[in-house]
Design an enzyme around this catalytic site. Sequence first.
Site, PDB file in Angstrom:
ATOM      1  N   PHE A 147      -4.675   3.364  14.814  1.00 17.87           N
ATOM      2  CA  PHE A 147      -4.931   4.379  13.799  1.00 17.87           C
ATOM      3  C   PHE A 147      -6.120   3.905  12.975  1.00 17.87           C
ATOM      4  CE2 PHE A 147      -1.742   7.781  13.303  1.00 17.87           C
ATOM      5  CZ  PHE A 147      -1.002   7.508  14.438  1.00 17.87           C
ATOM      6  N   LYS A 155     -14.475   1.464  14.809  1.00 14.42           N
ATOM      7  CA  LYS A 155     -13.238   0.655  14.748  1.00 14.42           C
ATOM      8  C   LYS A 155     -12.603   0.559  16.135  1.00 14.42           C
ATOM      9  CE  LYS A 155     -11.014   0.808  10.718  1.00 14.42           C
ATOM     10  NZ  LYS A 155     -10.271   1.420   9.621  1.00 14.42           N
ATOM     11  N   PRO A 212      -3.710 -11.617  10.224  1.00 15.94           N
ATOM     12  CA  PRO A 212      -4.091 -11.407  11.623  1.00 15.94           C
ATOM     13  C   PRO A 212      -4.237  -9.916  11.882  1.00 15.94           C
ATOM     14  CG  PRO A 212      -1.758 -11.974  11.444  1.00 15.94           C
ATOM     15  CD  PRO A 212      -2.364 -12.156  10.081  1.00 15.94           C
ATOM     16  N   ASN A 217       0.854  -1.190   0.000  1.00 11.79           N
ATOM     17  CA  ASN A 217       0.000   0.000   0.000  1.00 11.79           C
ATOM     18  C   ASN A 217       0.891   1.241   0.000  1.00 11.79           C
ATOM     19  OD1 ASN A 217       0.564   0.778   2.835  1.00 11.79           O
ATOM     20  ND2 ASN A 217      -0.413  -1.201   3.248  1.00 11.79           N
TER      21      ASN A 217
HETATM   22  N1  CTP Z   1      -4.152  -3.076  11.958  1.00 14.06           N
HETATM   23  C1  CTP Z   1      -3.416  -4.134  12.440  1.00 14.06           C
HETATM   24  N2  CTP Z   1      -3.442  -5.319  11.779  1.00 14.06           N
HETATM   25  C2  CTP Z   1      -4.176  -5.481  10.665  1.00 14.06           C
HETATM   26  C3  CTP Z   1      -4.930  -4.401  10.153  1.00 14.06           C
HETATM   27  C4  CTP Z   1      -4.892  -3.203  10.824  1.00 14.06           C
HETATM   28  O1  CTP Z   1      -2.743  -3.997  13.462  1.00 14.06           O
HETATM   29  N3  CTP Z   1      -4.165  -6.634  10.050  1.00 14.06           N
HETATM   30  C5  CTP Z   1      -4.159  -1.828  12.711  1.00 14.06           C
HETATM   31  C6  CTP Z   1      -3.522  -0.646  12.023  1.00 14.06           C
HETATM   32  O2  CTP Z   1      -2.149  -0.550  12.364  1.00 14.06           O
HETATM   33  C7  CTP Z   1      -4.310   0.516  12.590  1.00 14.06           C
HETATM   34  C8  CTP Z   1      -5.700  -0.084  12.800  1.00 14.06           C
HETATM   35  O3  CTP Z   1      -5.502  -1.488  12.881  1.00 14.06           O
HETATM   36  O4  CTP Z   1      -3.845   0.918  13.844  1.00 14.06           O
HETATM   37  C9  CTP Z   1      -6.721   0.208  11.763  1.00 14.06           C
HETATM   38  O5  CTP Z   1      -6.222  -0.024  10.474  1.00 14.06           O
HETATM   39  P1  CTP Z   1      -7.122   0.291   9.208  1.00 14.06           P
HETATM   40  O6  CTP Z   1      -6.364  -0.095   7.985  1.00 14.06           O
HETATM   41  O7  CTP Z   1      -7.696   1.658   9.321  1.00 14.06           O
HETATM   42  O8  CTP Z   1      -8.348  -0.677   9.444  1.00 14.06           O
HETATM   43  P2  CTP Z   1      -8.636  -2.121   9.081  1.00 14.06           P
HETATM   44  O9  CTP Z   1      -8.657  -2.936  10.312  1.00 14.06           O
HETATM   45  O10 CTP Z   1      -7.737  -2.599   8.005  1.00 14.06           O
HETATM   46  O11 CTP Z   1     -10.145  -1.979   8.574  1.00 14.06           O
HETATM   47  P3  CTP Z   1     -10.705  -1.495   7.161  1.00 14.06           P
HETATM   48  O12 CTP Z   1      -9.605  -1.735   6.150  1.00 14.06           O
HETATM   49  O13 CTP Z   1     -11.890  -2.340   6.971  1.00 14.06           O
HETATM   50  O14 CTP Z   1     -11.045  -0.040   7.320  1.00 14.06           O
END
Ligand code: CTP
Length: 397
Positions: free
Chosen positions: A323, A337, A303, A208
């Site tokens: 975040f 979230k 995970p 990303n």
């Molecule tokens: N995060 C994590 N592990 C993952 C996905 C996300 O630790 N596999 C953490 C990120 O570091 C951040 C938070 O979760 O602190 C939210 O990440 P975000 O990308 O906004 O959310 P997602 O959980 O991926 O949800 P979505 O993509 O559906 O918005």
Amino acid sequence: MLAGKHILLIVGGGIAAFKSLDLVRRLREKGVQVTPVLTRAGAEFVTPLSLSALSATKIYQDLFDLTDEAEMGHIELSRAADLIVVAPATADLMAKMAGGHADDLASTLLLATDKGVLIAPSMNVRMWEHASTQRNLATLQGDGVLVVGPNEGDMACGEYGSGRMAEVPEIIAAIDAALGDGPLKGRHILVTSGPTHEPIDPVRYIANRSSGAQGTAIAKALAAMGADVTFVTGPADVPPPAGVNVVRIETAQEMLRAVEAAPPAEVAIFAAAVADWHVVNAGAQKIKKDGDTLPALELAENPDILATIAQKQEGRPPLVIGFAAETNDVVAHATAKRARKGCDWIVANDVSPETGIMGGQENAVTLITDDGAETWPRKSKDAVAQKLAQRIAEAVS
Ligand code: CTP
């Protein structure tokens, strides 16, 4: 403990220079030796005599003062102190610092020093908000210059906004932090940062646009406040900051293992943009085009590292910060979230392409805690990091 420390205080030409007199007095009360340097413009606002009387020492004003050179050269003067504090730091002084000028005593000392520098900006709101000042600020922060303030409020010029110099107790707290006796001294803090790379085959991967800039800035700000930082980072564009314990990983699964293997932390901040999926049928060899069929990637969910740590029954860090990268309904999605993942705070930001935030220099965030949502003005990622670090320091003290 500030007692016994030595500060070189550069007083620039701003109306807030009067606060610098109080700063000298308060520092001296704490047993700090203060050597003042007064710029030509600074001398229009406070007199050399008042600074000299309050600091009980000689003050320095001119680069080409031969008597001073005989006593102490400018190079020596720039290094004799434990820290250089610039208060008030005017737009002009900041520009000189960012540009590496050395055309008077203050700018020469700032260029010649090998010590830390803390600036307390002070100027009219328009000057503060001007693109060139903000550019200079980002340059200075990138060079490791510490910044305290400015605050928002009524200005001497009759306008309202950001640009008032930080108050004396705030400057003293920042000096305390800069000298290593920071409010987070001895605290272990874990920070995840950067993107993850999920292999498709040995040469291709899913990734990303995260540059790692915000996570890096947070680790840097925490370390500057004395924290012991474990920095678990994916392959980021921005190099990791100095003075932190760097653990490099590639995939989400490796990031989870590294986070679980880290020493117990009092605070864990999950700034990484973790890939949501990995490729189950990743090729052991480079996948070749065969002209007929397209490869079908089978994805499985990664995970959730933040949720795993936030929902731990035992050994959960007392403060878990996530975040939320959103493109619409930022606060509503981030609030949901926060509840879903079980973290204490969530830092929400709008990563729609038009904001230029993901991969950019600035961030506009909303901090969501038990007390509700608090939107911060758009700032450099370093400034957001410093504000967050300050909040963390308050929360754990
Ligand atoms: N995060 C994590 N592990 C993952 C996905 C996300 O630790 N596999 C953490 C990120 O570091 C951040 C938070 O979760 O602190 C939210 O990440 P975000 O990308 O906004 O959310 P997602 O959980 O991926 O949800 P979505 O993509 O559906 O918005």
